[in-house]
Each structure stands twice: as C-alpha cells, then as structure tokens.
Write an enzyme that holds these catalytic residues in place. Structure first.
Site, PDB file in Angstrom:
ATOM      1  N   THR A 135       1.213   7.413   4.690  1.00 25.31           N
ATOM      2  CA  THR A 135       1.792   6.151   4.220  1.00 25.31           C
ATOM      3  C   THR A 135       2.264   5.275   5.374  1.00 25.31           C
ATOM      4  OG1 THR A 135       4.015   7.115   4.045  1.00 25.31           O
ATOM      5  CG2 THR A 135       2.629   7.212   2.094  1.00 25.31           C
ATOM      6  N   ASP A 136       2.388   3.988   5.080  1.00 25.62           N
ATOM      7  CA  ASP A 136       3.003   3.070   6.030  1.00 25.62           C
ATOM      8  C   ASP A 136       4.206   2.433   5.339  1.00 25.62           C
ATOM      9  OD1 ASP A 136       2.173   0.969   4.368  1.00 25.62           O
ATOM     10  OD2 ASP A 136       0.401   0.574   5.555  1.00 25.62           O
ATOM     11  N   GLN A 137       4.853   1.509   6.034  1.00 21.78           N
ATOM     12  CA  GLN A 137       6.108   1.012   5.479  1.00 21.78           C
ATOM     13  C   GLN A 137       5.918   0.075   4.293  1.00 21.78           C
ATOM     14  OE1 GLN A 137       8.233  -0.951   8.561  1.00 21.78           O
ATOM     15  NE2 GLN A 137       6.895  -2.708   8.620  1.00 21.78           N
TER      16      GLN A 137
END
Lengths: 141, 141, 141, 141
Positions: free
Chosen positions: A22-24
């Site tokens: 995941t990323d932000q």
C-alpha cells in the site's frame, strides 16, 4: 501442444494485498501490478509443465522483459484478495507476449483492477537472443 | 588504518522518502529501514575507498547478513529528507557489524527516526567464511 | 481466551519467493523477511478472529512497530515455498510481541531460513497509546 | 507559464541502483522503473514550484495513475548511477501525461536504460475527477 491450444490456457492465481504494497493513498502502489504480472506468468509457465527456475538453471533460458504496459482500472486496497489471470497472447521463435487481467473477487461479483501485457525475449546465458521459443514451450511450429 | 580510527569514520547520506516507501498509515513501511541501512553501509564502504560492487566482482568477497535489529523511534513520511549515519561498530577477522542512526533534518533541529545494527560475515564465492576481514578493510591487526 | 491459551496458537502461512524478492546474490533480499513477518502476523490475527483491516477501520486501533530483530539462518531462493510460523510471544495492556520462525519445506525435511520478533504498541487514531491490549485481543486479564 | 513553455521543462534527477533493486539476473528488477518514473515526476513537479506533498495535503489534489508503459532498452545494474529525465508530454484540464527517459551516464557516453510514459487524472479528496489541471499547474489556458 498446438499454438492455438496454448492461447486457450489461462492461469488464475490469487494473492493478497499486503501492508507493504500500500501507499499513503491507501491503494496498492502502482509498481506492484508488475509484480502481480510476474507471479501470474510464473504460475502460467508452471501450469504448462515447466518452471522458470528450471528454465534458467537447467536450460539456460532467460526471459528478460522488453516492454510492459498497464491500464489501471480501480485501486486494490490493503487485505484485498485479488486474482491474476494470465494467458500467452503471442508466441514467436524469438519472443513471447503475456496478457494479464487482474480482478478483485467480491462474492459473485468481480471488479476489474487492471489489465496489461509484457513482452519478453528468449535469451541464453550469454545474453544472446535464442530462436527456439516454440521448442522451449513445446509448441508445434 | 588503525582499527580505532576505522571506528571513528561516520558516513552521512541523504535519501528522500518516495511514494513507494509509504504505507496506508502514511508512514515509510517498516522494511524500508533495512534498505536505508544498506544504502548507508554501501556509502560508508565507498567512503573507505572500496566499492561493494568491486568487492563482489573483483575480490569475490560477499557480505551476507547474519542478523539485524531496528528500534523505530518516529515515523518517516512521504517526501521527508532523511539522513543515514553509518559506522563500523565492530570488526573481526570473520565478521563486521555496522551501526545506523537515521534522522530527519528539520532546519537546525533533527528528529530521530530509527537506529539499528546489522552483522555480516565475510564470505567467498564458494559460500565459505573468509578469515581476512582486517585485510579486506585494510585495517592493521 | 486465556493468555496462556493465546500463547499456544501458532499460525502457519505459506508464501512463494518471487523474482522481485531476489537480489543479485540469488537470495531473497534481507528486507523481505520483515514483509513475511507482516504476512505472518496478519494471518495470525485473522486466525484469532479479527482482521487488521477491521481493527484499523472499525476499531481505530493501529499497531505501529516499535522494534524488530531478525536472525538469518539460510538463504531463501527464487521460487522457494516458505512457511511462516507466527505466535504471540508476549501481550501486555499497551503492547504485543510476535515471534516468527521461517522455514523452507523440502519434502519431510525443513530448513530454517530465519527467526525473529517484532514489538508493537496499541495506538489509537490520534496516535496516542491505548491501554486495552487484552480487550482488543479478547484475552482475559 | 505558457503550455508550450511547460513542455520545454525537463527535470534531470540521479539515483543509484541499490542491492534491493537487483534481481538474481543481476539487473534492476523491472518494476523499479516505475519507481524511478515516480521520482522523476515528483522532482519535475518540485522544479515547477510545487510539491506533491503539498498538492495532496493543502490543495487536496491527487494524481492517481491511469496507465503506464515502459520500453526496456538495457539493464541497469547494482551501484549504477542512473539519470531520470522527465517532461510533461501532455496537459489537459482533467489529466496529465509524463514522459521519461532513463540513461546510465558513463563519462561522456550515455546508455539508454528505458523510456516510458504515465498518464494521471487530477482527482480530489472525494475521488472525483477535477477539471482544473491548467490552474493546478499554473499554466495559462
């Protein structure tokens, strides 16, 4: 196997989106799709009775990537269970192209996450292009 | 170089946190710290006049990791510029230990992101432990 | 569940080493072990009847990592099928520690790849430490 | 800035290939190119006087990727210093396309590693497409 039959084979492999992916924005980062494609083609090749590892170690055949393209349809999110569907889209004596379709299964429904393709050359240990792609995949010319 | 002098050398290297590094909490994912440690020790070794790549290719010396530990102090976030400070903490004939200190510079202030250490064996191309760590790092015994 | 019973629960999850995971030594890069640990504790928490995702989204409970340590025993290689065995090693009202054991199954034999541990705080949406770890994991105090 | 001028701006950013980036062929794994592209467009946006982070946090503007393509020309190897050259290839009110050129500098010579492009929508915090791309990039319509 006949070439037309090869084109009918579809591998379906399931992976879970991890925290690392995941990323932000809360989505799977956009480079992960290439990792999923790799998992899909590895499993497709295994389903065809070979193993990438053996191809490299025993046969000295490598499949470096020449090009890749990805169309992103919907985000995959943490802990999603996604399915990678992989086919051989084109085989020649010197190269192979895979097509990928990534979906999120949600009961009976499915959401399209991405689709894409990669093209690879058949290359020997010395880095030179091989010209026996049909033989490597045991396809009748 | 004398061993005591080696222990005084500190490398400071700056990296920026990329989108890829973040997770959905908005923090740099906890495995990235080991990547930063790797960048730190590579640059420390370069500063000492060697290069990892040459060590591997010319000298046939590899430094597989035996153990790692990380204490996480504060999150690093997207686009943060962080500084990795690396020292040799212990050198023996068969192994080397690096210490790392990762900070975020914020004007004159700095925030501690993490600290940690890794221990590595000196290993040859055949996978056997070498016993000439001092020689490899050109340190007087 | 009683605390003593919680400590008996072991999750076993299998993952395959992908090309992405390897480095030029032909081994799984040393940061991947933390990714495997994450997969292990996610699945352990799921096995205990919760889901990390729900904990974060519904309950507003986050488990940021405070420390990690890894002892590397043997390399994992491309296409290896490895098993991650995860337990809760210690639970308090404010933190939880997981222990991990990673092995490569090879028929009846198994090779130890790594072991390690991570410690996490229970933290709320506002970043403040929670003090109801037992309640969150439904363990009798 | 006029649109024609925007198209002339090229950002050049240098990154070093780390051990993490390599695979067992000794090449940078094929998903890293998308990470390099991300670094390139982040720095281009910064050079244009904005910062991705501020765009997201202050302005509530996100740039999720719609598509990506990569042509791989030559492998990048461990410790290579590579240069990412990024331009805006097309700007509309609802989307932006970046072009990337990745080269390895070798004294005066340079070797082409890859080229590619990504297309992104301008999206608000609510996930809806914005229609003010020109304004966001301060380009005269």
């Amino acid at each position: 196997m006949k070439l037309a039959d090869l084109y009918q084979v579809e591998n379906r492999t399931t992976v879970r989106v991890t925290y690392r992916d995941t990323d932000q924005m809360g989505h799977a980062y956009y480079a992960n799709h290439l990792v999923w494609f790799e998992i899909g083609r590895t499993e497709l090749v295994r389903q065809l009775g070979m193993a990438y590892r053996e191809m490299e170690q025993a046969a000295g055949v490598f499949l470096p990537v020449a090009s890749a393209q990805i169309a992103y349809r919907a985000p995959a999110r943490y802990d999603d269970l996604i399915e990678i569907r992989t086919r051989v889209a084109r085989l020649s004596h010197v190269s192979i192209e895979f097509h990928y379709h990534v979906v999120r299964r949600d009961g009976d429904d499915e959401v399209e996450i991405a689709q894409g393709s990669t093209r690879h050359a058949f290359v020997g240990r010395d880095g030179k292009v091989l010209k026996n792609g049909f033989e490597i995949l045991r396809v009748e010319g």
